[in-house]
Design a protein around this motif. Structure first.
Motif, PDB file in Angstrom:
ATOM      1  N   ILE A 114       0.843  -1.187   0.057  1.00  0.00           N
ATOM      2  CA  ILE A 114      -0.114  -0.237  -0.064  1.00  0.00           C
ATOM      3  C   ILE A 114       0.915   1.199  -0.032  1.00  0.00           C
ATOM      4  O   ILE A 114       0.810   2.169  -0.751  1.00  0.00           O
ATOM      5  CB  ILE A 114      -0.904  -0.044   1.359  1.00  0.00           C
ATOM      6  N   THR A 115       1.668   1.335   1.025  1.00  0.00           N
ATOM      7  CA  THR A 115       2.942   2.374   1.023  1.00  0.00           C
ATOM      8  C   THR A 115       3.503   2.739  -0.359  1.00  0.00           C
ATOM      9  O   THR A 115       3.559   3.828  -0.737  1.00  0.00           O
ATOM     10  CB  THR A 115       3.677   2.067   2.026  1.00  0.00           C
ATOM     11  N   LYS A 116       3.987   1.701  -1.042  1.00  0.00           N
ATOM     12  CA  LYS A 116       4.944   1.916  -2.274  1.00  0.00           C
ATOM     13  C   LYS A 116       3.722   2.205  -3.616  1.00  0.00           C
ATOM     14  O   LYS A 116       4.122   3.067  -4.293  1.00  0.00           O
ATOM     15  CB  LYS A 116       5.579   0.357  -2.523  1.00  0.00           C
ATOM     16  N   THR A 117       2.545   1.704  -3.192  1.00  0.00           N
ATOM     17  CA  THR A 117       1.626   2.007  -4.490  1.00  0.00           C
ATOM     18  C   THR A 117       0.905   3.600  -4.320  1.00  0.00           C
ATOM     19  O   THR A 117       1.118   4.308  -5.286  1.00  0.00           O
ATOM     20  CB  THR A 117       0.292   1.073  -4.092  1.00  0.00           C
ATOM     21  N   ILE A 118       0.991   4.103  -2.879  1.00  0.00           N
ATOM     22  CA  ILE A 118       0.522   5.483  -2.981  1.00  0.00           C
ATOM     23  C   ILE A 118       1.515   6.570  -2.741  1.00  0.00           C
ATOM     24  O   ILE A 118       1.302   7.660  -2.771  1.00  0.00           O
ATOM     25  CB  ILE A 118      -0.606   5.446  -1.612  1.00  0.00           C
ATOM     26  N   SER A 119       2.943   6.125  -2.533  1.00  0.00           N
ATOM     27  CA  SER A 119       3.945   7.088  -2.218  1.00  0.00           C
ATOM     28  C   SER A 119       4.083   8.191  -3.220  1.00  0.00           C
ATOM     29  O   SER A 119       4.502   9.201  -2.899  1.00  0.00           O
ATOM     30  CB  SER A 119       4.995   6.197  -1.895  1.00  0.00           C
ATOM     31  N   GLY A 120       3.841   7.985  -4.491  1.00  0.00           N
ATOM     32  CA  GLY A 120       4.130   8.893  -5.471  1.00  0.00           C
ATOM     33  C   GLY A 120       2.823   9.507  -6.153  1.00  0.00           C
ATOM     34  O   GLY A 120       3.079  10.480  -7.093  1.00  0.00           O
ATOM     35  N   ASN A 121       1.868   9.383  -5.439  1.00  0.00           N
ATOM     36  CA  ASN A 121       0.501   9.953  -6.164  1.00  0.00           C
ATOM     37  C   ASN A 121      -0.466  10.543  -5.068  1.00  0.00           C
ATOM     38  O   ASN A 121      -0.998   9.578  -4.111  1.00  0.00           O
ATOM     39  CB  ASN A 121      -0.156   8.675  -6.864  1.00  0.00           C
ATOM     40  N   ILE A 122      -0.523  11.776  -4.901  1.00  0.00           N
ATOM     41  CA  ILE A 122      -1.354  12.202  -4.046  1.00  0.00           C
ATOM     42  C   ILE A 122      -2.917  11.615  -4.140  1.00  0.00           C
ATOM     43  O   ILE A 122      -3.808  11.506  -3.058  1.00  0.00           O
ATOM     44  CB  ILE A 122      -1.344  13.751  -4.152  1.00  0.00           C
ATOM     45  N   ALA A 123      -3.433  11.678  -5.415  1.00  0.00           N
ATOM     46  CA  ALA A 123      -4.881  11.486  -5.364  1.00  0.00           C
ATOM     47  C   ALA A 123      -4.855   9.699  -4.984  1.00  0.00           C
ATOM     48  O   ALA A 123      -5.959   9.279  -4.550  1.00  0.00           O
ATOM     49  CB  ALA A 123      -5.208  11.174  -6.951  1.00  0.00           C
ATOM     50  N   PHE A 124      -4.000   8.840  -5.260  1.00  0.00           N
ATOM     51  CA  PHE A 124      -4.183   7.575  -4.504  1.00  0.00           C
ATOM     52  C   PHE A 124      -3.945   7.572  -3.173  1.00  0.00           C
ATOM     53  O   PHE A 124      -4.748   6.935  -2.447  1.00  0.00           O
ATOM     54  CB  PHE A 124      -2.806   6.527  -5.193  1.00  0.00           C
ATOM     55  N   SER A 125      -3.180   8.351  -2.348  1.00  0.00           N
ATOM     56  CA  SER A 125      -3.078   8.619  -1.105  1.00  0.00           C
ATOM     57  C   SER A 125      -4.385   9.092  -0.463  1.00  0.00           C
ATOM     58  O   SER A 125      -4.749   8.281   0.537  1.00  0.00           O
ATOM     59  CB  SER A 125      -2.153   9.575  -0.823  1.00  0.00           C
ATOM     60  N   LEU A 126      -5.197  10.001  -0.911  1.00  0.00           N
ATOM     61  CA  LEU A 126      -6.283  10.496  -0.515  1.00  0.00           C
ATOM     62  C   LEU A 126      -7.430   9.249  -0.909  1.00  0.00           C
ATOM     63  O   LEU A 126      -8.232   9.125   0.156  1.00  0.00           O
ATOM     64  CB  LEU A 126      -6.820  11.621  -1.072  1.00  0.00           C
ATOM     65  N   GLY A 127      -7.459   8.674  -1.801  1.00  0.00           N
ATOM     66  CA  GLY A 127      -8.435   7.677  -1.960  1.00  0.00           C
ATOM     67  C   GLY A 127      -8.113   6.518  -1.040  1.00  0.00           C
ATOM     68  O   GLY A 127      -9.006   5.653  -0.584  1.00  0.00           O
ATOM     69  N   MET A 128      -6.890   5.891  -0.753  1.00  0.00           N
ATOM     70  CA  MET A 128      -6.499   4.941   0.138  1.00  0.00           C
ATOM     71  C   MET A 128      -7.113   5.437   1.607  1.00  0.00           C
ATOM     72  O   MET A 128      -7.432   4.582   2.237  1.00  0.00           O
ATOM     73  CB  MET A 128      -5.160   4.579  -0.081  1.00  0.00           C
ATOM     74  N   ILE A 129      -6.849   6.543   1.753  1.00  0.00           N
ATOM     75  CA  ILE A 129      -7.230   6.922   3.341  1.00  0.00           C
ATOM     76  C   ILE A 129      -8.632   6.827   3.105  1.00  0.00           C
ATOM     77  O   ILE A 129      -9.350   6.107   4.568  1.00  0.00           O
ATOM     78  CB  ILE A 129      -6.864   8.614   3.688  1.00  0.00           C
ATOM     79  N   GLY A 130      -9.413   7.309   2.400  1.00  0.00           N
ATOM     80  CA  GLY A 130     -11.042   7.109   2.138  1.00  0.00           C
ATOM     81  C   GLY A 130     -11.353   5.494   2.384  1.00  0.00           C
ATOM     82  O   GLY A 130     -12.124   4.990   2.987  1.00  0.00           O
ATOM     83  N   ALA A 131     -10.654   4.784   1.603  1.00  0.00           N
ATOM     84  CA  ALA A 131     -11.058   3.312   1.574  1.00  0.00           C
ATOM     85  C   ALA A 131     -10.636   2.496   3.091  1.00  0.00           C
ATOM     86  O   ALA A 131     -11.305   1.750   3.300  1.00  0.00           O
ATOM     87  CB  ALA A 131     -10.402   2.716   0.513  1.00  0.00           C
ATOM     88  N   LEU A 132      -9.477   2.888   3.545  1.00  0.00           N
ATOM     89  CA  LEU A 132      -9.035   2.274   4.532  1.00  0.00           C
ATOM     90  C   LEU A 132      -9.905   2.688   6.036  1.00  0.00           C
ATOM     91  O   LEU A 132      -9.882   2.180   7.071  1.00  0.00           O
ATOM     92  CB  LEU A 132      -7.692   2.651   4.741  1.00  0.00           C
ATOM     93  N   SER A 133     -10.546   4.095   6.001  1.00  0.00           N
ATOM     94  CA  SER A 133     -11.180   4.632   6.916  1.00  0.00           C
ATOM     95  C   SER A 133     -12.321   3.688   7.409  1.00  0.00           C
ATOM     96  O   SER A 133     -12.939   3.963   8.521  1.00  0.00           O
ATOM     97  CB  SER A 133     -11.318   6.157   6.904  1.00  0.00           C
ATOM     98  N   ILE A 134     -12.945   3.242   6.360  1.00  0.00           N
ATOM     99  CA  ILE A 134     -14.066   2.112   6.626  1.00  0.00           C
ATOM    100  C   ILE A 134     -13.921   0.737   7.183  1.00  0.00           C
ATOM    101  O   ILE A 134     -14.693  -0.022   7.616  1.00  0.00           O
ATOM    102  CB  ILE A 134     -14.943   1.964   5.340  1.00  0.00           C
ATOM    103  N   VAL A 135     -12.581   0.456   7.108  1.00  0.00           N
ATOM    104  CA  VAL A 135     -12.176  -0.891   7.765  1.00  0.00           C
ATOM    105  C   VAL A 135     -12.182  -0.680   9.087  1.00  0.00           C
ATOM    106  O   VAL A 135     -11.539   0.175   9.900  1.00  0.00           O
ATOM    107  CB  VAL A 135     -10.879  -1.260   7.208  1.00  0.00           C
ATOM    108  N   ARG A 136     -12.562  -1.623   9.730  1.00  0.00           N
ATOM    109  CA  ARG A 136     -12.338  -1.884  11.237  1.00  0.00           C
ATOM    110  C   ARG A 136     -12.404  -3.292  11.819  1.00  0.00           C
ATOM    111  O   ARG A 136     -12.743  -4.298  10.816  1.00  0.00           O
ATOM    112  CB  ARG A 136     -13.722  -1.265  11.887  1.00  0.00           C
ATOM    113  N   PHE A 137     -12.128  -3.309  12.871  1.00  0.00           N
ATOM    114  CA  PHE A 137     -11.691  -4.769  13.407  1.00  0.00           C
ATOM    115  C   PHE A 137     -13.028  -5.303  13.718  1.00  0.00           C
ATOM    116  O   PHE A 137     -13.864  -5.008  14.516  1.00  0.00           O
ATOM    117  CB  PHE A 137     -10.978  -4.715  14.539  1.00  0.00           C
ATOM    118  N   ARG A 138     -13.338  -6.697  13.500  1.00  0.00           N
ATOM    119  CA  ARG A 138     -14.594  -7.381  13.519  1.00  0.00           C
ATOM    120  C   ARG A 138     -14.352  -8.225  14.853  1.00  0.00           C
ATOM    121  O   ARG A 138     -15.617  -8.436  15.371  1.00  0.00           O
ATOM    122  CB  ARG A 138     -14.858  -8.242  12.289  1.00  0.00           C
ATOM    123  N   THR A 139     -13.188  -8.339  15.226  1.00  0.00           N
ATOM    124  CA  THR A 139     -13.090  -9.081  16.465  1.00  0.00           C
ATOM    125  C   THR A 139     -12.637  -8.193  17.442  1.00  0.00           C
ATOM    126  O   THR A 139     -11.512  -7.420  17.213  1.00  0.00           O
ATOM    127  CB  THR A 139     -11.914 -10.363  16.255  1.00  0.00           C
TER     128      THR A 139
END
Length: 182
Positions: A48-73
């Motif tokens: 994930i870090t290598k993918t988003i490190s050079g692209n601000i659009a990817f970075s912001l998109g990834m933040i949005g996508a990961l913000s919905i992830v939560r622990f089920r346990t």
């Protein structure tokens, strides 16, 4: 080929987390699921870090996508959550190209885990006997206690504090000589 070294370091780091926790007496770290988490989580974070490190659009998109992830346990111990975040930190550090810093910080964290295990209070894992006694004296329901029970002395303390039932599990792992009754 440049990617092979960080990935190897992540796998080694994941196993170091696992074995240092086992050395520290954290038997939950022995499970297959935890081993996979410690080894795979840094690699996923690295990708994930290598993918988003050079692209601000990817970075912001990834933040949005990961913000919905939560622990089920639910994670019961804050310390367990720390180790999961440390697995993430290994992947982030290596993904950001901070290999030397990540290795040095890993060694410091592993040393802390080992030192903490060596000087850990014996009473740290056992339930507060005064609290257990208060509960059992003030309610008429049988009380079951489990977790952190590592010896016959722990069992005796719980029985003397009013526990009706005691759940033992980890004390029996690999301990063929353990008997409750003599």
């Amino acid at each position: 080929m440049d990617e092979l070294e960080p990935i190897l370091l992540m796998v080694v780091g994941g196993f170091l987390i696992r074995y240092s926790l086992i050395f520290a007496g954290q038997t939950w770290a022995k499970s297959y699921a935890q081993t996979v988490s410690f080894v795979v989580l840094p690699i996923i974070t690295y990708v994930i870090t290598k993918t988003i490190s050079g692209n601000i659009a990817f970075s912001l998109g990834m933040i949005g996508a990961l913000s919905i992830v939560r622990f089920r346990t639910p994670i019961k111990e804050p310390e367990d959550l720390v180790y999961l975040f440390y697995s993430l930190a290994i992947g982030l550090g290596l993904g950001a190209g901070r290999q030397d810093f990540t290795i040095i910080m890993s060694l410091i964290v592993f040393a802390f885990i080992i030192i903490r295990a060596k000087f850990k209070s014996k009473d740290e894992n056992i339930i507060n006997s005064d609290l257990l006694k208060y509960i059992t004296e003030n309610i008429k329901t049988p009380v079951m206690v489990g977790g952190g029970i590592n010896s016959k002395e722990d069992i005796e303390l719980l029985v003397n504090s009013g526990a009706s039932y005691i759940v033992v599990g980890n004390i029996l792992e690999g301990n063929t000589d353990f008997t409750l009754f003599e």
